[in-house]
Design an enzyme around this catalytic site. Structure first.
Site, PDB file in Angstrom:
ATOM      1  N   ASP A 117       9.345   2.831  -0.555  1.00 17.68           N
ATOM      2  CA  ASP A 117       8.363   3.453   0.322  1.00 17.68           C
ATOM      3  C   ASP A 117       8.658   2.984   1.743  1.00 17.68           C
ATOM      4  O   ASP A 117       8.277   1.880   2.139  1.00 17.68           O
ATOM      5  CB  ASP A 117       6.946   3.048  -0.130  1.00 17.68           C
ATOM      6  CG  ASP A 117       5.874   3.690   0.730  1.00 17.68           C
ATOM      7  OD1 ASP A 117       6.220   4.326   1.750  1.00 17.68           O
ATOM      8  OD2 ASP A 117       4.692   3.549   0.383  1.00 17.68           O
ATOM      9  N   TYR A 155       0.861  -1.185   0.000  1.00 17.18           N
ATOM     10  CA  TYR A 155       0.000   0.000   0.000  1.00 17.18           C
ATOM     11  C   TYR A 155       0.892   1.227   0.000  1.00 17.18           C
ATOM     12  O   TYR A 155       1.869   1.289   0.744  1.00 17.18           O
ATOM     13  CB  TYR A 155      -0.894  -0.003   1.251  1.00 17.18           C
ATOM     14  CG  TYR A 155      -1.732   1.247   1.428  1.00 17.18           C
ATOM     15  CD1 TYR A 155      -2.743   1.567   0.517  1.00 17.18           C
ATOM     16  CD2 TYR A 155      -1.542   2.103   2.508  1.00 17.18           C
ATOM     17  CE1 TYR A 155      -3.532   2.707   0.677  1.00 17.18           C
ATOM     18  CE2 TYR A 155      -2.326   3.246   2.678  1.00 17.18           C
ATOM     19  CZ  TYR A 155      -3.316   3.544   1.769  1.00 17.18           C
ATOM     20  OH  TYR A 155      -4.089   4.670   1.924  1.00 17.18           O
ATOM     21  N   LYS A 169       5.015   8.504   9.161  1.00 17.69           N
ATOM     22  CA  LYS A 169       4.644   7.734  10.358  1.00 17.69           C
ATOM     23  C   LYS A 169       5.595   7.886  11.540  1.00 17.69           C
ATOM     24  O   LYS A 169       5.648   8.931  12.166  1.00 17.69           O
ATOM     25  CB  LYS A 169       4.456   6.273   9.987  1.00 17.69           C
ATOM     26  CG  LYS A 169       3.312   6.074   8.979  1.00 17.69           C
ATOM     27  CD  LYS A 169       2.649   4.740   9.088  1.00 17.69           C
ATOM     28  CE  LYS A 169       1.680   4.514   7.954  1.00 17.69           C
ATOM     29  NZ  LYS A 169       0.375   4.059   8.346  1.00 17.69           N
TER      30      LYS A 169
END
Ligand SMILES: Cc1ncc(COP(=O)(O)O)c(C=O)c1O
Length: 440
Positions: free
Chosen positions: A246, A151, A274
């Protein structure tokens, strides 16, 4: 006041239920991210360290950690105090830059191997969006290559083949309606760790970028093998394709330089977010200078903007979080505790007689309900074929009822933070054993 809690009692959630009913009146579904939908009504109003409390006073040991955004623990006083102090002096400058932004970008360039230059934004989705646009601009190509189960955010460019059902694997599987058919058509999907497939795809068609989570934590915990990551690097060099890691989850969580520093493979661009700012909104795209200088911030042709980019709150939170991580002690503690919990879960499952294989890397792990002797799990297809999703869900829902908060969906990751203790782990293992006995 919070009511006293018992970890092993089914929860009463009358206040949560009433508030969720109200939330649904004002907000579609009552939640502000579709992944926050829960099969049980939980309204949370307090966070501290490894714990969350709901409005009925029930305490949960939190293993969702805000989808891996919390690394030091909730409401970390050092981070919160730095933010509170600095926002009083400067909130959002809006023009030019600030010393905080400069300090954070210097820090990112210092720690992340691929970071020759860095730009700040507010979410991982923004960072991957910018990475795609930059890659397209720099290569003059359209096509993207991603991997089933990874994702990379909510935008049309990459929102395909994420949590595909078994029948959708191997087909184009957009995760939303309303996406541009052209965007879907231009994103090819392969199995994770499939170097042969990548080699054939990259030699057959010209791609702008290959993007992947070097450890695929959106499937739980599937590590990109060293030959796979190294092979992708070589193929991208050979074919003039931009390699994007990523590291929105793995960056700073698995080490100061992300997983790229661990495996020794340097991509062209990296996205971060994050854990970097312990739950405050802050993200970054970093990479090679020759690429980064194409952004309009340097007068180049690739647009880059954001009203809230570099807000003092997120920027200072990131600086304070990274400062806590810099001496390596917290990473060591996270790896030790993660290993203890993974080993403990495997041991409990085998003693109780429930087939389980726990795959983990440092502070992120997933107990898969698979035959533990059938070999490693290297891609999403294997996970979907082999995991007992029904049992996995039963396990998770029963844990939540007993105060162990995990994501209520099969094959999803658990995260620990620096605030989790051995006592939390031991408690979790006791509760897990009790639940697993009912699942035999
Ligand atoms: C690997 C990865 N990249 C990108 C994103 C998108 O980040 P955000 O939710 O901050 O937009 C996520 C979110 O879970 C992610 O796990």
């Amino acid at each position: 006041m919070n009511a006293p809690f018992s970890q092993n009692q089914a929860k009463t959630r009358s206040r949560s239920r009433a508030l969720m009913e109200e939330a649904r009146r004002y907000t579609p579904g009552g939640v502000h991210s579709s992944i926050r939908r829960m099969p049980v009504d939980i309204v949370l109003n307090r966070a501290d360290g490894a714990y969350l409390w709901d409005v009925d006073g029930n305490r949960y040991v939190d293993y969702n950690a805000a989808f891996a955004a919390i690394i030091l623990g909730h409401s970390h006083s050092g981070v919160d105090q730095a933010v509170a102090r600095e926002v009083q002096g400067l909130d959002l400058a809006g023009l030019g830059t600030t010393p905080h932004e400069i300090a954070l970008n210097r820090t990112l360039v210092t720690h992340v191997p691929s970071a020759e230059m860095s730009l700040l934004c507010n979410s991982g989705s923004e960072a991957t969006y910018h990475a795609v646009r930059l890659a397209r601009a720099c290569t003059g190509r359209d096509h993207l290559l991603k991997f089933q189960g990874c994702y990379h955010g909510w935008h049309d460019y990459l929102l395909v083949n994420v949590l595909s059902t078994a029948d959708k694997i191997g087909t184009k599987d957009p995760a939303s309606t309303g996406m541009l058919p052209e965007a879907i058509a231009r994103t090819s999907v392969l199995d994770f760790n499939d170097l042969e497939g990548a080699s054939s795809a990259l030699r057959t068609r010209k791609f702008a970028a290959v993007i992947l989570e070097p450890i695929a934590h959106n499937m739980g915990c599937v590590v990109g093998t060293e030959p796979f990551l190294r092979g992708l690097r070589e193929l991208c060099n050979e074919t003039g394709t931009i390699l994007v890691f990523d590291e929105v989850i793995s960056g700073f969580r698995h080490g100061m330089g992300g997983y790229q520093a661990v495996v020794g493979v340097t991509p062209d661009l990296t996205t971060l977010g994050k854990a970097m700012s312990n739950g405050y909104p802050c993200a970054a795209i970093v990479g090679k200078q020759e690429l980064m200088l194409q952004f309009a911030t340097a007068g180049g042709p690739v647009f880059f903007a954001g009203t809230h980019n570099g807000h003092t709150a997120g920027t200072v939170a990131a600086l304070a979080t990274i400062a806590e991580l810099e001496n390596g002690e917290i990473h060591k503690q996270l790896f030790d505790l993660g290993d203890r919990l993974c080993a403990g879960l495997s041991e409990v499952a085998s003693r109780v007689g429930v087939p389980m294989r726990v795959e983990g890397y440092g502070s992120v792990f997933t107990p898969y309900f698979v035959d533990p002797d059938r070999g490693p799990l290297q891609n999403y297809t294997q996970l979907v074929q082999r995991n007992d999703d029904a049992k996995d869900m039963q396990f998770r829902l029963a844990l939540i009822e007993r105060g162990i908060l995990v994501f209520p969906g099969p094959r999803r990751r658990w995260c620990i933070t620096a605030a989790h203790t051995r006592a939390d782990v031991d408690l979790t293992l006791n509760v897990a054993e009790e639940v697993l006995r009912t699942l035999r």
